[in-house]
Motif scaffolding. Structure first.
Motif, PDB file in Angstrom:
ATOM      1  N   LEU A   1      43.584  38.821  28.935  1.00 39.38           N
ATOM      2  CA  LEU A   1      43.498  39.793  30.032  1.00 39.38           C
ATOM      3  C   LEU A   1      43.223  41.173  29.463  1.00 39.38           C
ATOM      4  CD1 LEU A   1      44.026  40.891  32.963  1.00 39.38           C
ATOM      5  CD2 LEU A   1      46.434  41.040  32.355  1.00 39.38           C
TER       6      LEU A   1
ATOM      7  N   ARG B   1      42.974  44.770  31.087  1.00 38.35           N
ATOM      8  CA  ARG B   1      43.136  45.502  32.348  1.00 38.35           C
ATOM      9  C   ARG B   1      42.144  46.668  32.326  1.00 38.35           C
ATOM     10  NH1 ARG B   1      48.819  44.131  31.360  1.00 38.35           N
ATOM     11  NH2 ARG B   1      49.687  43.154  33.227  1.00 38.35           N
TER      12      ARG B   1
ATOM     13  N   ARG C   1      39.109  41.734  33.169  1.00 42.13           N
ATOM     14  CA  ARG C   1      39.399  41.665  34.600  1.00 42.13           C
ATOM     15  C   ARG C   1      38.731  42.863  35.272  1.00 42.13           C
ATOM     16  NH1 ARG C   1      45.457  42.140  36.495  1.00 42.13           N
ATOM     17  NH2 ARG C   1      45.091  44.335  36.053  1.00 42.13           N
TER      18      ARG C   1
ATOM     19  N   ASP D   1      41.305  46.567  38.867  1.00 44.58           N
ATOM     20  CA  ASP D   1      42.348  46.238  39.859  1.00 44.58           C
ATOM     21  C   ASP D   1      42.896  47.575  40.362  1.00 44.58           C
ATOM     22  OD1 ASP D   1      44.231  45.040  41.428  1.00 44.58           O
ATOM     23  OD2 ASP D   1      45.539  44.398  39.777  1.00 44.58           O
TER      24      ASP D   1
ATOM     25  N   LYS E   1      48.507  51.098  41.681  1.00 44.09           N
ATOM     26  CA  LYS E   1      47.677  51.485  40.533  1.00 44.09           C
ATOM     27  C   LYS E   1      46.517  52.372  40.964  1.00 44.09           C
ATOM     28  CE  LYS E   1      47.975  46.901  38.608  1.00 44.09           C
ATOM     29  NZ  LYS E   1      47.247  45.854  37.972  1.00 44.09           N
TER      30      LYS E   1
ATOM     31  N   ARG F   1      43.381  46.506  47.870  1.00 47.45           N
ATOM     32  CA  ARG F   1      43.590  46.476  46.425  1.00 47.45           C
ATOM     33  C   ARG F   1      42.713  45.405  45.769  1.00 47.45           C
ATOM     34  NH1 ARG F   1      49.039  44.360  43.277  1.00 47.45           N
ATOM     35  NH2 ARG F   1      47.934  44.295  41.313  1.00 47.45           N
TER      36      ARG F   1
ATOM     37  N   MET G   1      42.243  35.617  39.165  1.00 47.37           N
ATOM     38  CA  MET G   1      43.696  35.703  39.014  1.00 47.37           C
ATOM     39  C   MET G   1      44.271  34.972  40.222  1.00 47.37           C
ATOM     40  SD  MET G   1      44.652  38.097  36.594  1.00 47.37           S
ATOM     41  CE  MET G   1      46.290  38.548  37.087  1.00 47.37           C
TER      42      MET G   1
ATOM     43  N   GLU H   1      47.430  35.253  42.002  1.00 44.60           N
ATOM     44  CA  GLU H   1      48.604  36.128  42.001  1.00 44.60           C
ATOM     45  C   GLU H   1      49.085  36.435  43.409  1.00 44.60           C
ATOM     46  OE1 GLU H   1      47.625  39.778  39.913  1.00 44.60           O
ATOM     47  OE2 GLU H   1      45.645  39.889  40.813  1.00 44.60           O
TER      48      GLU H   1
ATOM     49  N   GLY I   1      48.856  35.292  37.553  1.00 42.17           N
ATOM     50  CA  GLY I   1      49.465  36.615  37.384  1.00 42.17           C
ATOM     51  C   GLY I   1      50.864  36.576  37.979  1.00 42.17           C
ATOM     52  N   THR I   2      51.839  36.296  37.116  1.00 44.35           N
ATOM     53  CA  THR I   2      53.193  36.072  37.658  1.00 44.35           C
ATOM     54  C   THR I   2      53.837  37.354  38.198  1.00 44.35           C
ATOM     55  OG1 THR I   2      54.081  36.311  35.431  1.00 44.35           O
ATOM     56  CG2 THR I   2      53.705  34.065  36.219  1.00 44.35           C
ATOM     57  N   ASN I   3      53.342  38.516  37.763  1.00 46.53           N
ATOM     58  CA  ASN I   3      53.958  39.764  38.264  1.00 46.53           C
ATOM     59  C   ASN I   3      53.720  39.897  39.767  1.00 46.53           C
ATOM     60  OD1 ASN I   3      54.219  40.116  35.526  1.00 46.53           O
ATOM     61  ND2 ASN I   3      52.552  41.578  35.370  1.00 46.53           N
ATOM     62  N   ASP I   4      52.439  39.791  40.146  1.00 45.43           N
ATOM     63  CA  ASP I   4      52.147  39.924  41.568  1.00 45.43           C
ATOM     64  C   ASP I   4      52.530  38.664  42.337  1.00 45.43           C
ATOM     65  OD1 ASP I   4      51.186  42.549  42.110  1.00 45.43           O
ATOM     66  OD2 ASP I   4      49.521  42.104  40.782  1.00 45.43           O
TER      67      ASP I   4
ATOM     68  N   ARG J   1      57.456  45.160  43.112  1.00 47.57           N
ATOM     69  CA  ARG J   1      57.748  45.107  41.671  1.00 47.57           C
ATOM     70  C   ARG J   1      58.138  46.461  41.098  1.00 47.57           C
ATOM     71  NH1 ARG J   1      51.669  43.642  39.384  1.00 47.57           N
ATOM     72  NH2 ARG J   1      52.256  44.635  37.449  1.00 47.57           N
TER      73      ARG J   1
ATOM     74  N   CYS K   1      49.038  35.036  32.529  1.00 46.20           N
ATOM     75  CA  CYS K   1      48.966  36.342  31.862  1.00 46.20           C
ATOM     76  C   CYS K   1      49.989  37.338  32.399  1.00 46.20           C
ATOM     77  CB  CYS K   1      47.558  36.925  31.955  1.00 46.20           C
ATOM     78  SG  CYS K   1      47.046  37.265  33.636  1.00 46.20           S
ATOM     79  N   GLY K   2      50.850  36.914  33.321  1.00 50.37           N
ATOM     80  CA  GLY K   2      51.887  37.829  33.803  1.00 50.37           C
ATOM     81  C   GLY K   2      53.022  37.925  32.781  1.00 50.37           C
TER      82      GLY K   2
END
Ligand code: PEP
Ligand code: MG
Length: 566
Positions: free
Chosen positions: A290, A292, A328, A331, A336, A353, A423, A425, A446-449, A459, A496-497
């Motif tokens: 990834l 960013r 990627r 984003d 962000k 987004r 992704m 996510e 993308g485990t964060n989102d 988050r 990739c999270g």
């Protein structure tokens, strides 16, 4: 002997004499009256000196600490902000002293930011406070220029990133600081520098005298000052063992990484800058999972030209000698780079987004895709789309990508191979992953989102941080669906999270079938070791047991039980 307890925010042990910094404490304004013109000249000179210092520090920090470099760059941007400077100068023009004007203007901004419910904005307030202190110290000529004569333990009320970098260069052994929390800049930078730190140590400066012998035990969250000979001997022995262990654990393993029962796992890197790509190379990353790309943006609302983008992408590709590089697409939106969005949104995290922004601003998307195509190296470059929620978005994005490809193939007079992936996510994409898998070349979770949107827990919001848990059973169930869909359609899948960087979650990820994990470069050596230690058979058994779990606590308990049998 006397001990002070607080928060060990960067682990490790240090033994040395205390270097007590009192330089940034404010003193009363001098009674000497100066004209507004003299105050203005003083302010401009102090601002100029700080700008120069921060630029120098950022340049040097970029080589070994990307986090520190980006913090210092943020501080430089605040100092150079023409609106803030203008307001300060107006105050001085109305008769305030330079010190008062800086305090009033920064104080006003800090108070406004501290009222925000968004923790990112509250963190920015800390940046402002640091810059304010730096400016005041400079105006009062309090900036320290003395140097440590030997490696010492730094004791301070607070530390700016520039202070930390300077003392680290002079051989700082560790930090004891009165302010800061686990995620404050002081802690992040200490972790980046690999030095032990205890923060929120309220009485540090008053309790520890300059030159006193000190031991930091950041594992235990305390320091001992004026230790006994027995304590010194004990800690010298522990320090030696600790150094040997850390040098083993922080050394990346070369070659193939496989589980104890022989399954090869690819450990890739997430990178935000060309410097981090270099670090990924040094840490033996099996490619970059990834990039960013939005991190290339300067934050002022303008986009780099196509040529500037090409240089940035090429410098990352050139660092990576192994595996492929997945860029990627920008984003933008949500929390962000909101300033890049021309739209006003009540709830930007659920707004325009990622891919939604790119499809609404096709020129920006086209320019980026063309820049990537112009530097793409066959078999080594991939393009990934962020925040996908539907099949229609993939089709619309692919139409734009295909049109760009025809144009650049013509220009380069060659066929270009650029696999396109997404992704996963959002819960919508996870549930539809069996359909989406048919229209893309690869997917990355993308485990964060995915955690944020599945659990409806922002988050960045501390108020719901206890609910933001990537090992929640609902997130794990969705991840299993995604992995099953990718294997049914035989496409590449990675994660990739941040979950990939949590060593407690490694067994779960391997157990549900993931074989490619992309993490921040610093984590690579530890993750490699964890993988070598575990067997796929046991990870799969763990995952079958997780099916019955109803809460994150149940999942965590099962993982602990499983790891205790290692
Ligand atoms: C994610 O959401 O897990 C991810 C890797 O993307 P980002 O953190 O950049 O949103
Ligand atoms: Mg994301």
């Amino acid at each position: 002997m006397p001990r002070l307890h607080a928060i060990g925010s960067s682990t490790g042990i240090a033994i040395g004499r205390a270097y007590v910094m009192t330089n940034h404490q404010r003193r009363e304004e001098s009674a000497v009256e100066r004209t507004p013109e003299a105050e203005l000249a003083e302010f401009r000179a102090a601002k100029g000196r700080i700008e120069q210092e921060l630029t120098r520090v950022a340049q040097r920090a970029r080589q070994n600490s990307p986090t520190l470099a980006s913090i210092v760059e943020t501080h430089a941007m605040i100092v150079s902000d023409p609106i803030v400077a203008n307001d300060i100068e107006n105050r001085i023009g109305r008769g305030e002293s330079a010190v008062d004007a800086v305090n009033s203007e920064f104080g006003k901004q800090v108070r406004l930011m501290m009222l925000s419910t968004n923790s990112l904005i509250r963190d920015r307030a800390t940046d402002l406070e640091h810059v304010q202190e730096h400016l005041i110290a400079e105006l009062q000529s309090l900036t320290t220029t003395d140097t440590m004569q030997e490696p010492m333990i730094v004791v301070a009320k607070t530390l700016t990133p520039a202070d930390m970098y300077r003392v680290a260069q002079q051989g700082a052994l560790g930090f004891l600081v009165e302010e800061g929390g686990v995620d404050s800049h002081i802690s992040i930078i200490a972790r980046d520098l690999g030095l032990p730190a205890i923060v929120s140590l309220r009485t540090a400066v008053a309790s520890i005298s300059a030159g006193a012998n000190v031991i930091i035990d950041a594992y235990g969250g305390f320091c001992i000052f004026d230790p006994t000979q027995t304590e010194l001997d004990e800690y010298r022995h522990r320090l030696e063992k600790d150094r040997a262990r850390l040098s083993r654990e922080r050394t990346p393993i070369q070659g193939v990484i496989a589980t104890s029962d022989g399954t090869e796992i690819h450990v890739l890197a997430n990178v935000d800058t060309p410097q981090a790509a270099q670090l990924a190379h040094e840490y033996q990353a099996h490619g970059i999972g990834l990039v960013r790309t939005e991190m290339m943006l300067s934050g002022d609302g303008s986009f780099p030209t196509g040529l500037q983008q090409q240089q940035w992408y090429a410098s990352i590709l050139n660092c990576c000698s192994r595996g492929s590089v997945t860029f990627r697409a920008f984003d933008i939106g949500g929390d962000k780079f909101g300033s890049y969005s021309p739209y006003t949104e009540q709830n930007p995290v659920l707004g325009l987004r990622g891919i939604r922004f790119l499809l609404a601003q096709p020129r920006i998307f086209e320019e980026q895709v063309k820049a990537i195509l112009r530097v793409a190296q066959s078999g080594r470059t991939k393009l990934m789309l962020p925040m996908i929620t539907s099949y229609a978005e993939i089709i619309a994005a692919r139409e734009i990508i295909d049109a760009c490809k025809v144009e650049i193939e013509d220009e380069r007079n060659m066929l270009i191979d650029l696999p396109v992936g997404v992704m996963i996510e959002t819960p919508a994409a996870a549930v539809m992953s069996d359909v989406l898998s048919q229209y893309v070349d690869f997917i990355s979770i993308g485990t964060n989102d995915l955690t944020q949107y599945t659990l409806a827990a922002d988050r960045t919001n501390e108020l719901v941080s206890n609910m933001f848990d990537c090992i929640h059973p609902s997130v794990i169930r969705l991840m299993r669906m995604i992995v099953d869909a990718s294997s049914a359609h035989n496409i590449d899948i990675s994660v990739c999270g941040e979950m990939a960087a949590q060593l407690t979650a490694t067994d779960v990820l391997l157990g549900i079938g993931l074989r490619q994990l992309s993490v921040t470069p610093h984590v690579i050596p530890e993750l490699q070791r964890r993988i070598q230690h575990i067997s796929i058979e046991r990870c799969e058994k763990l995952v079958t047991e997780l099916v019955d779990c109803r809460t994150s606590q149940d999942v965590r308990a099962k993982i602990i039980e499983h790891q205790a049998q290692d």
